[in-house]
Design a protein around this motif. Structure first.
Motif, PDB file in Angstrom:
ATOM      1  N   SER A 251     -12.777  10.160  -3.190  1.00  0.00           N
ATOM      2  CA  SER A 251     -11.756   9.797  -4.174  1.00  0.00           C
ATOM      3  C   SER A 251     -12.350   9.633  -5.565  1.00  0.00           C
ATOM      4  CB  SER A 251     -11.072   8.494  -3.757  1.00  0.00           C
ATOM      5  OG  SER A 251     -10.479   8.639  -2.489  1.00  0.00           O
TER       6      SER A 251
ATOM      7  N   GLU B  22      -7.548   9.664  -9.140  1.00  0.00           N
ATOM      8  CA  GLU B  22      -6.717   9.468  -7.950  1.00  0.00           C
ATOM      9  C   GLU B  22      -6.286   8.006  -7.823  1.00  0.00           C
ATOM     10  OE1 GLU B  22      -8.126  12.730  -4.705  1.00  0.00           O
ATOM     11  OE2 GLU B  22      -9.613  11.230  -5.269  1.00  0.00           O
ATOM     12  N   VAL B  23      -7.156   7.096  -8.236  1.00  0.00           N
ATOM     13  CA  VAL B  23      -6.772   5.685  -8.211  1.00  0.00           C
ATOM     14  C   VAL B  23      -5.662   5.423  -9.211  1.00  0.00           C
ATOM     15  CG1 VAL B  23      -7.532   3.303  -8.532  1.00  0.00           C
ATOM     16  CG2 VAL B  23      -9.071   4.955  -7.463  1.00  0.00           C
TER      17      VAL B  23
ATOM     18  N   ALA C  33      -2.478   6.561  -7.832  1.00  0.00           N
ATOM     19  CA  ALA C  33      -2.003   5.637  -6.798  1.00  0.00           C
ATOM     20  C   ALA C  33      -1.387   4.386  -7.426  1.00  0.00           C
ATOM     21  CB  ALA C  33      -3.154   5.253  -5.869  1.00  0.00           C
TER      22      ALA C  33
ATOM     23  N   HIS D  43     -15.013  -3.678  -0.343  1.00  0.00           N
ATOM     24  CA  HIS D  43     -15.504  -2.458   0.301  1.00  0.00           C
ATOM     25  C   HIS D  43     -16.707  -2.840   1.151  1.00  0.00           C
ATOM     26  CE1 HIS D  43     -16.147   1.833   0.858  1.00  0.00           C
ATOM     27  NE2 HIS D  43     -17.441   1.638   0.612  1.00  0.00           N
TER      28      HIS D  43
ATOM     29  N   ASP E 293      -3.173  -0.682   0.554  1.00  0.00           N
ATOM     30  CA  ASP E 293      -3.756   0.666   0.648  1.00  0.00           C
ATOM     31  C   ASP E 293      -4.346   1.091  -0.701  1.00  0.00           C
ATOM     32  OD1 ASP E 293      -2.974   0.790   3.275  1.00  0.00           O
ATOM     33  OD2 ASP E 293      -1.130   1.918   2.878  1.00  0.00           O
ATOM     34  N   CYS E 294      -3.616   0.818  -1.774  1.00  0.00           N
ATOM     35  CA  CYS E 294      -4.091   1.172  -3.116  1.00  0.00           C
ATOM     36  C   CYS E 294      -5.351   0.387  -3.457  1.00  0.00           C
ATOM     37  CB  CYS E 294      -2.988   0.897  -4.135  1.00  0.00           C
ATOM     38  SG  CYS E 294      -3.397   1.386  -5.820  1.00  0.00           S
TER      39      CYS E 294
ATOM     40  N   GLU F  75      -7.573  -0.714  -1.359  1.00  0.00           N
ATOM     41  CA  GLU F  75      -8.701  -0.172  -0.596  1.00  0.00           C
ATOM     42  C   GLU F  75      -9.256   1.083  -1.262  1.00  0.00           C
ATOM     43  OE1 GLU F  75      -7.239   0.393   3.336  1.00  0.00           O
ATOM     44  OE2 GLU F  75      -7.371  -1.753   3.864  1.00  0.00           O
ATOM     45  N   LEU F  76      -8.358   1.919  -1.785  1.00  0.00           N
ATOM     46  CA  LEU F  76      -8.787   3.119  -2.501  1.00  0.00           C
ATOM     47  C   LEU F  76      -9.565   2.739  -3.757  1.00  0.00           C
ATOM     48  CD1 LEU F  76      -8.682   6.218  -2.947  1.00  0.00           C
ATOM     49  CD2 LEU F  76      -6.514   5.854  -4.157  1.00  0.00           C
TER      50      LEU F  76
END
Length: 340
Positions: free
Chosen positions: A2, A6-7, A10, A93, A120-121, A123-124
């Motif tokens: 990622s 991408e974050v 999100a 993380h 979920d966001c 965690e990304l």
């Protein structure tokens, strides 16, 4: 793997889904990603505009122990720091705390069971922050090794590698601050290295020097700090402002205090330091007894008595300008060499 883009995507999707402002900050509480469609409180607005968190808002992390949280935490409205109620989702993380996600919830209508997409966001974001932090730590490790080589002396290869690593010119100029100041590279002994980008400033090491002369820049900063501890009052407080103290700083090691003036060594050897302190102050104020009495918080009669004792011990008449100058330099050398 990622990416930061991408974050951000999100975060944008989460904002659209929840209809609430979302902000992600790193472990140092610096804003990294956000989406502000929808109403925001004054604290969120300032955070986004100034790219930093107000001290009052930052204190919330410790107050609610959010850096220890492993699941979402709702913080209440706090009018005293202009904050609405919000959800805080910790970013972790592999168990490592990396930051926080904040979701405004002014009317407290967002339930914890609605936070699945937010988790979920988070965690990304945590995965990307972990990768970024690891990369930054690797770069910092290499940088510190190259800087250590330059602290040993001029090294053209180290300069080239450091310039390439940090994306700075090969002929970059640097200044050293002692004690260390924010915004620079950390050096040993509470110093920091600052690459000159916009223009020189009144740094401890004085005027900028080429990166290859880093060892000399550090020497100047250390000498300036040591001189200040010995009583120097450079204005500005930099190497360039040391004036006559440069004679003391650059005095060869084999130059003894006695060689400058034996009286200074005699005063330094006394069991009490009142005569040494008085002599030092008098030479620095040009023999002005009134000023010396005021600075030492004693009566002028006490100063006159000490003057006689100083004359008896050293043979120096403190009203004699030339003799006083020789003694002054020797006393400066005593003070400078007494510093670590």
């Amino acid at each position: 793997m990622s990416t930061e883009a991408e974050v951000q995507a999100a975060v944008d999707r989460l904002n659209a889904l929840l209809g609430r402002s979302v902000l992600v900050e790193d472990v140092d509480q610096h804003p990294v990603w956000w989406c502000t469609r929808g109403p925001v409180d004054p604290t969120r607005l300032r955070t986004i505009l100034h790219r930093r968190v107000d001290p009052g808002a930052a204190a919330i992390v410790k107050r609610f122990k959010l850096d220890r949280a492993t699941s979402p935490v709702r913080t209440p409205a706090m009018p005293e720091v202009e904050m609405w109620s919000r959800w805080c989702v910790p970013l972790r993380h592999e168990g490592r705390f990396l930051g926080l996600m904040w979701i405004l919830d002014r009317d407290e209508s967002l339930a914890e069971e609605d936070l699945g997409p937010a988790i979920d966001c988070a965690e990304l974001a945590a995965a990307v922050l972990a990768k970024t932090r690891q990369s930054a730590e690797s770069i910092r490790f290499v940088r510190d090794e190259l800087v250590a080589r330059l602290l040993e002396g001029p090294d053209e290869e180290a300069v080239r590698e450091l310039a390439r690593l940090q994306q700075i010119p090969h002929d970059a100029l640097v200044q050293i601050e002692a004690p260390a100041r924010p915004g620079g590279w950390t050096l040993p002994d509470d110093m920091s290295l600052h690459v000159v980008s916009r223009g020189p400033r009144a740094a401890t090491s004085g005027a900028p020097l080429p990166l290859i002369a880093l060892r000399e820049a550090v020497r100047r900063a250390a000498a300036t700090r040591r001189a200040a501890l010995a009583g120097a009052r450079p204005d500005p407080p930099t190497w360039d402002g040391l004036g006559a103290w440069r004679l003391i700083v650059d005095a060869p090691e084999d130059l003894t205090v006695e060689a400058l003036h034996p009286g200074a060594a005699i005063l330094a050897a006394q069991p009490r330091n009142d005569l040494l302190t008085t002599a030092r102050l008098l030479v620095d104020v040009g023999g002005d007894v009134t000023t010396a009495a005021h600075e030492l918080h004693v009566h002028r009669t006490t100063i006159y008595y000490r003057l006689e004792r100083i004359k008896e011990l050293t043979g120096v008449d403190m009203q004699d300008g030339l003799a006083r100058t020789h003694l002054q330099l020797a006393l400066w050398l005593v003070a400078y060499r007494a510093q670590p």
